[in-house]
Design a protein around this motif. Sequence first.
Motif, PDB file in Angstrom:
ATOM      1  N   ALA A 132       1.054  -0.752  -0.458  1.00 48.75           N
ATOM      2  CA  ALA A 132      -0.445   0.051   0.004  1.00 48.75           C
ATOM      3  C   ALA A 132       0.582   1.527  -0.071  1.00 48.75           C
ATOM      4  O   ALA A 132       1.752   1.602   0.548  1.00 48.75           O
ATOM      5  N   PHE A 133       0.767   2.074  -0.929  1.00 53.77           N
ATOM      6  CA  PHE A 133       1.008   3.490  -0.787  1.00 53.77           C
ATOM      7  C   PHE A 133       0.105   4.600  -0.268  1.00 53.77           C
ATOM      8  O   PHE A 133      -0.980   3.831   0.222  1.00 53.77           O
ATOM      9  N   GLY A 134       0.141   5.846   0.155  1.00 53.83           N
ATOM     10  CA  GLY A 134      -1.154   6.536   0.451  1.00 53.83           C
ATOM     11  C   GLY A 134      -1.829   6.912  -1.222  1.00 53.83           C
ATOM     12  O   GLY A 134      -1.971   6.399  -1.296  1.00 53.83           O
ATOM     13  N   SER A 135      -1.537   8.695  -0.889  1.00 57.10           N
ATOM     14  CA  SER A 135      -2.332   8.823  -1.904  1.00 57.10           C
ATOM     15  C   SER A 135      -1.475   8.537  -3.414  1.00 57.10           C
ATOM     16  O   SER A 135       0.081   8.832  -3.263  1.00 57.10           O
ATOM     17  N   PRO A 136      -1.421   8.568  -4.584  1.00 53.95           N
ATOM     18  CA  PRO A 136      -1.436   8.675  -5.906  1.00 53.95           C
ATOM     19  C   PRO A 136      -0.251   9.716  -5.681  1.00 53.95           C
ATOM     20  O   PRO A 136       0.249   9.815  -6.299  1.00 53.95           O
ATOM     21  N   SER A 137      -1.143  11.185  -5.524  1.00 47.91           N
ATOM     22  CA  SER A 137      -0.092  12.619  -5.227  1.00 47.91           C
ATOM     23  C   SER A 137       0.804  12.354  -4.522  1.00 47.91           C
ATOM     24  O   SER A 137       1.438  13.379  -4.381  1.00 47.91           O
ATOM     25  N   SER A 138       1.004  11.777  -3.700  1.00 45.72           N
ATOM     26  CA  SER A 138       1.666  11.568  -2.533  1.00 45.72           C
ATOM     27  C   SER A 138       3.550  11.997  -2.754  1.00 45.72           C
ATOM     28  O   SER A 138       3.591  10.635  -3.364  1.00 45.72           O
ATOM     29  N   SER A 140       5.274  11.618  -0.415  1.00 47.12           N
ATOM     30  CA  SER A 140       6.514  11.107   0.784  1.00 47.12           C
ATOM     31  C   SER A 140       5.315   9.673   0.696  1.00 47.12           C
ATOM     32  O   SER A 140       5.926   8.689   1.615  1.00 47.12           O
ATOM     33  N   GLY A 141       3.866   9.317   0.138  1.00 46.98           N
ATOM     34  CA  GLY A 141       3.836   8.091   0.759  1.00 46.98           C
ATOM     35  C   GLY A 141       3.720   7.339  -0.662  1.00 46.98           C
ATOM     36  O   GLY A 141       2.666   6.710  -0.589  1.00 46.98           O
ATOM     37  N   HIS A 142       4.341   8.073  -2.005  1.00 45.46           N
ATOM     38  CA  HIS A 142       3.703   7.070  -3.072  1.00 45.46           C
ATOM     39  C   HIS A 142       5.266   7.460  -3.757  1.00 45.46           C
ATOM     40  O   HIS A 142       6.241   6.654  -4.134  1.00 45.46           O
ATOM     41  N   LEU A 143       5.715   8.698  -4.379  1.00 49.15           N
ATOM     42  CA  LEU A 143       6.258   9.482  -5.247  1.00 49.15           C
ATOM     43  C   LEU A 143       7.702   8.793  -4.986  1.00 49.15           C
ATOM     44  O   LEU A 143       8.606   7.828  -5.365  1.00 49.15           O
ATOM     45  N   GLN A 276      10.324  10.481 -14.200  1.00 49.81           N
ATOM     46  CA  GLN A 276      11.039   8.886 -14.799  1.00 49.81           C
ATOM     47  C   GLN A 276      10.084   8.257 -13.247  1.00 49.81           C
ATOM     48  O   GLN A 276       9.863   7.160 -15.158  1.00 49.81           O
ATOM     49  N   ALA A 277       9.443   8.343 -13.525  1.00 52.75           N
ATOM     50  CA  ALA A 277       8.296   6.837 -12.852  1.00 52.75           C
ATOM     51  C   ALA A 277       7.013   6.879 -13.965  1.00 52.75           C
ATOM     52  O   ALA A 277       5.866   6.567 -13.645  1.00 52.75           O
TER      53      ALA A 277
END
Length: 281
Positions: A132-138, A140-143, A276-277
């Motif tokens: 699980a990541f956080g929000s797709p736009s986060s 610290s929680g995704h990118l 890059q991602a």
Amino acid sequence: MLKKWILPLTALFVSLGASAAEPLRVSAIPDEVPTELQRKFAPLGDYLAEQTGRDVVFVPVNDYAAVVEALAAGKIDMAWLGGFTYVQAHRRADGVIPLVQRAEDAQFTSKFIANADSGIKTLADLKGKDFAFGSPSSTSGHLMPRHFLAEEGINPEQDFAHVAFSGAHDATVAWVASGKVPAGALNASVWDKLLEEGKVDTKKVKVIWTTPTYFDYNWTVRGGLDPALQAKLKQAFLNLDPKVPAQAEILKLQRASRFIETKPENYQGIEAAAVQAGLLK
């Protein structure tokens, strides 16, 4: 006490014209539950009102994209953004300016956590598991977790059984603790806060890895905001003094030792990571 800071979204669109009598409209990415965001903002809102001579209202939003759109459209004046949402706002509209960041945001990190019964102890153990990541736009929680996974040779879509998005950092912890997912990634500051508040059972959830550092959160203002008001806002943040009890409480709620100036160049690494991602074109 918190209710006076909430401006319903339906009221946000009543007037688009600016006047001296209008309040300063402030929002934040919803990286924690709404009640927590409002609790953190209330004393800061009082302080900013005192320092600027303007009424200040907090405008809650449902998701990260709504903050970016509202800032770009001039429907809010200032927002608490992650590094990635700042980059999105900067690309979405000319003139948005990052004013200040916490000293801690110059060396921010993310935590990778796992359910204690999952058997996961290293990043390599994540392969074949749900994550699980956080929000797709986060940031610290995704990118940035995704960015550092790539540096370790791990592609979430190829190497994990399933990738989910909890929507918020505290939700990621709850998912991992309950066993809904065996592992996830979140903001290190939120993790530390949950530990301090006794909201994490460390017998159920363990940190397995901490990322390298990167720039993250900032307070950003919309394009076209009165430069004199921008200067007052910036100075108000820079003047917050941990030796003054009321201001120390504001800093504590913001999880900041102090605020420092920031600049767009600080977020070029975030933008490059997002491109890059494949999260930005």
